[in-house]
Design an enzyme around this catalytic site. Structure first.
Site, PDB file in Angstrom:
ATOM      1  N   GLY A 154      -6.735 -22.587 -35.709  1.00 40.07           N
ATOM      2  CA  GLY A 154      -6.934 -21.294 -36.371  1.00 40.07           C
ATOM      3  C   GLY A 154      -8.053 -21.342 -37.405  1.00 40.07           C
ATOM      4  CE  LYS A 201       0.902 -30.875 -26.291  1.00 45.84           C
ATOM      5  NZ  LYS A 201      -0.399 -30.187 -26.274  1.00 45.84           N
ATOM      6  N   GLY A 235      -4.755 -23.940 -39.212  1.00 45.39           N
ATOM      7  CA  GLY A 235      -4.853 -25.396 -39.088  1.00 45.39           C
ATOM      8  C   GLY A 235      -6.120 -25.750 -38.336  1.00 45.39           C
ATOM      9  CG  ASN A 236      -8.031 -28.781 -34.961  1.00 39.14           C
ATOM     10  OD1 ASN A 236      -8.482 -27.958 -34.156  1.00 39.14           O
ATOM     11  ND2 ASN A 236      -8.537 -29.973 -35.069  1.00 39.14           N
ATOM     12  N   GLY A 238      -2.189 -18.721 -38.183  1.00 43.26           N
ATOM     13  CA  GLY A 238      -2.400 -20.176 -38.218  1.00 43.26           C
ATOM     14  C   GLY A 238      -3.768 -20.473 -38.800  1.00 43.26           C
TER      15      GLY A 238
HETATM   16  P1  NAD Z   1      -2.170 -27.620 -36.948  1.00 41.54           P
HETATM   17  O1  NAD Z   1      -0.988 -28.411 -37.338  1.00 41.54           O
HETATM   18  O2  NAD Z   1      -3.521 -28.113 -37.341  1.00 41.54           O
HETATM   19  O3  NAD Z   1      -2.047 -26.117 -37.520  1.00 41.54           O
HETATM   20  C1  NAD Z   1      -0.942 -25.303 -37.312  1.00 41.54           C
HETATM   21  C2  NAD Z   1      -1.075 -24.093 -38.218  1.00 41.54           C
HETATM   22  O4  NAD Z   1       0.000 -23.195 -37.970  1.00 41.54           O
HETATM   23  C3  NAD Z   1      -1.016 -24.404 -39.709  1.00 41.54           C
HETATM   24  O5  NAD Z   1      -1.924 -23.568 -40.399  1.00 41.54           O
HETATM   25  C4  NAD Z   1       0.414 -24.034 -40.069  1.00 41.54           C
HETATM   26  O6  NAD Z   1       0.562 -23.696 -41.453  1.00 41.54           O
HETATM   27  C5  NAD Z   1       0.624 -22.843 -39.184  1.00 41.54           C
HETATM   28  N1  NAD Z   1       2.016 -22.535 -38.939  1.00 41.54           N
HETATM   29  C6  NAD Z   1       3.033 -23.392 -38.681  1.00 41.54           C
HETATM   30  N2  NAD Z   1       4.186 -22.710 -38.530  1.00 41.54           N
HETATM   31  C7  NAD Z   1       3.860 -21.412 -38.657  1.00 41.54           C
HETATM   32  C8  NAD Z   1       4.611 -20.212 -38.620  1.00 41.54           C
HETATM   33  N3  NAD Z   1       5.922 -20.235 -38.373  1.00 41.54           N
HETATM   34  N4  NAD Z   1       3.960 -19.048 -38.808  1.00 41.54           N
HETATM   35  C9  NAD Z   1       2.625 -19.042 -39.048  1.00 41.54           C
HETATM   36  N5  NAD Z   1       1.868 -20.133 -39.113  1.00 41.54           N
HETATM   37  C10 NAD Z   1       2.484 -21.290 -38.927  1.00 41.54           C
HETATM   38  O7  NAD Z   1      -2.069 -27.417 -35.371  1.00 41.54           O
HETATM   39  P2  NAD Z   1      -3.222 -27.013 -34.368  1.00 41.54           P
HETATM   40  O8  NAD Z   1      -3.758 -28.257 -33.768  1.00 41.54           O
HETATM   41  O9  NAD Z   1      -4.134 -26.038 -35.024  1.00 41.54           O
HETATM   42  O10 NAD Z   1      -2.394 -26.293 -33.214  1.00 41.54           O
HETATM   43  C11 NAD Z   1      -2.033 -24.907 -33.267  1.00 41.54           C
HETATM   44  C12 NAD Z   1      -1.665 -24.436 -31.880  1.00 41.54           C
HETATM   45  O11 NAD Z   1      -2.775 -24.652 -31.003  1.00 41.54           O
HETATM   46  C13 NAD Z   1      -0.497 -25.162 -31.216  1.00 41.54           C
HETATM   47  O12 NAD Z   1       0.200 -24.241 -30.388  1.00 41.54           O
HETATM   48  C14 NAD Z   1      -1.165 -26.214 -30.363  1.00 41.54           C
HETATM   49  O13 NAD Z   1      -0.344 -26.656 -29.294  1.00 41.54           O
HETATM   50  C15 NAD Z   1      -2.349 -25.419 -29.877  1.00 41.54           C
HETATM   51  N6  NAD Z   1      -3.461 -26.223 -29.382  1.00 41.54           N
HETATM   52  C16 NAD Z   1      -4.060 -27.155 -30.178  1.00 41.54           C
HETATM   53  C17 NAD Z   1      -5.140 -27.868 -29.685  1.00 41.54           C
HETATM   54  C18 NAD Z   1      -5.896 -28.837 -30.539  1.00 41.54           C
HETATM   55  O14 NAD Z   1      -6.954 -29.289 -30.096  1.00 41.54           O
HETATM   56  N7  NAD Z   1      -5.476 -29.142 -31.734  1.00 41.54           N
HETATM   57  C19 NAD Z   1      -5.582 -27.660 -28.363  1.00 41.54           C
HETATM   58  C20 NAD Z   1      -4.950 -26.697 -27.587  1.00 41.54           C
HETATM   59  C21 NAD Z   1      -3.891 -25.982 -28.110  1.00 41.54           C
END
Ligand code: NAD
Length: 405
Positions: free
Chosen positions: A219, A103, A216-217, A214
């Site tokens: 959620g 990571k 983002g990507n 969440g």
């Molecule tokens: P992202 O940056 O696209 O989205 C993050 C989301 O969380 C955003 O909507 C943001 O507004 C929200 N957020 C941030 N702080 C917050 C808070 N305090 N309370 C509520 N919402 C909050 O990131 P992502 O890629 O969607 O990743 C989200 C989670 O999924 C992380 O834990 C990441 O490690 C995990 N993850 C991501 C992937 C991937 O392929 N992107 C794969 C496995 C795990």
């Protein structure tokens, strides 16, 4: 905030009480092969120079090259990156892909940088670490706040330094830069496949009321995919707050609304609530898809979801996990639930090395097969040892890693 690495290690300690894997093996897995801190000087647009702190943790490569995303966040620090690298090792083993755990990250609030500054910072991270990266050595990917565009800059920088033309060192790239079809929705979709494979087993209805933290990507894609498959999304959130509509949110309209206004707030027909209130809503399925340590001993008792699908990494502290287990609320753990992302990253790496480009249909079929198999095996392990799905996943992962060793 709880130290995420200590949380990860307490999960490891817990599994050893359920099954004996031998002290030396566990001792080896407690330590990362290496954890690296770097400083990245960046020329800012106003002519000044700012120094950022960056990280790469290579936890273990027993199963294959180190693999794991790069996170850009103001709170990112070494213990978080170490925990995430450890979970990546577990996740690759659970998904049964030939990758190890790694990571990376940078302590930065990316929204405060211009695009040019962000590009120079991203290229700087690669320059510092180029020696340890490579398709057969260490293969990074996106995570929180890192995008396909950032992966394209990084991949380009690596190619310039190393001369390696495979494009297999970074995954999550845009399609035209060697990315895979389906990488964007992969984590949310993989989570859906896992949930769908376990739904009946967990006693959940065919049409669930779903709450997602969440947007983002992960959620955002999960919301769309669960809605497309007949489930009702009653609440979603972002860092600035949450919205709730007990009759169900129209996710397609919500996506356009967010694009237009930059926020979920005041979405027509929905009620604005806080992220804390969102977690405590009554629902069939609660999906934390934002950050770690959001369900702790202080709110675990108030959770009214009938089941939890951990799409974020480490959203429950070990204390919360214990409370929910005792309350009989099943938790589909991160190392299984969100392994769709790394699985499609692995497909991308495989395609780059073979110089192939698979159709989206092919990618999704392969992903579904991997996720269903992983869900089934984790469930079997949990049942065999009369334990939680998380411990079932850890047992499966540790058996596979030990066998390979
Ligand atoms: P992202 O940056 O696209 O989205 C993050 C989301 O969380 C955003 O909507 C943001 O507004 C929200 N957020 C941030 N702080 C917050 C808070 N305090 N309370 C509520 N919402 C909050 O990131 P992502 O890629 O969607 O990743 C989200 C989670 O999924 C992380 O834990 C990441 O490690 C995990 N993850 C991501 C992937 C991937 O392929 N992107 C794969 C496995 C795990």
């Amino acid at each position: 905030m709880a130290n995420p690495y200590e949380n990860a290690m307490s999960q490891l300690d817990k599994v050893t009480k359920i099954k004996n894997f031998g002290d030396e093996f566990i001792a080896r897995l407690r330590e990362a092969d290496r954890d690296i801190r770097i400083s990245i000087p960046v020329k800012m647009d106003n002519g000044s120079m700012q120094i950022f702190e960056g990280y790469r943790v290579e936890h273990n490569n027993i199963l294959g090259p180190y693999k794991g995303g790069i996170r850009y966040h103001q709170d990112t620090e070494i213990n978080e990156v170490k925990a995430l690298a450890f979970w990546m090792m577990m996740k690759c083993a659970v998904a049964n892909i030939p990758m190890g755990g790694g990571k990376g990250g940078i302590t930065v609030e990316p929204g405060k940088l211009s695009k040019g500054e962000l590009e120079r910072l991203s290229r700087g991270w690669v320059r510092r670490l180029a020696d340890i990266l490579g398709p057969r050595k260490d293969v990074p990917a996106p995570d929180v706040n890192t995008t396909p565009e950032i992966m394209a800059w990084m991949s380009d920088e690596f190619e310039k330094i190393s001369g390696d033309k495979t494009r297999a060192t970074f995954t999550g790239k845009p399609i035209e830069k060697g990315g895979s079809e389906g990488r964007g929705p992969a984590t949310g979709l993989g989570g859906f496949y896992v949930f769908d494979a376990l739904r009946a087993e967990l006693g959940l209805p065919q049409r669930c009321k779903v709450v997602i933290q969440g947007f983002g990507n992960v959620g955002g894609n999960a919301a769309r995919i669960f809605a497309e498959n007949g489930h009702t999304i009653i609440a979603v959130s972002e860092s600035k707050g949450a919205i709730y509509d007990e009759n169900g949110l129209d996710i397609v309209k919500l996506e356009s609304y967010k694009k237009a206004t930059g926020s979920l707030k005041d979405f027509p027909g929905a009620k604005n609530i806080t992220n804390e209130e969102l977690l405590e809503l009554a629902c069939d399925l609660l999906i934390p898809a934002a950050f770690e340590n959001v369900i702790t001993e202080s709110n675990a008792d108030k959770i009214k979801g009938k089941a939890i699908l951990e799409l974020a990494n480490g959203p429950l502290t070990p204390e919360a996990d214990e409370i929910l287990y005792k309350k009989g609320i099943p938790v589909i753990p991160d190392v299984l639930a969100n392994s769709g992302g790394v699985s499609v990253s692995y497909f991308e790496w495989d395609q780059n090395l073979k110089n192939e480009h698979w159709s989206e249909k092919e990618v999704f079929e392969k992903l579904k097969a991997l996720m269903e198999d992983a869900a089934k095996k984790v469930n079997e392990k949990a049942k065999e040892s009369k334990t939680s799905l998380r411990m079932g996943a850890f047992i499966l992962a540790l058996e596979r890693i030990k066998e390979k060793m």
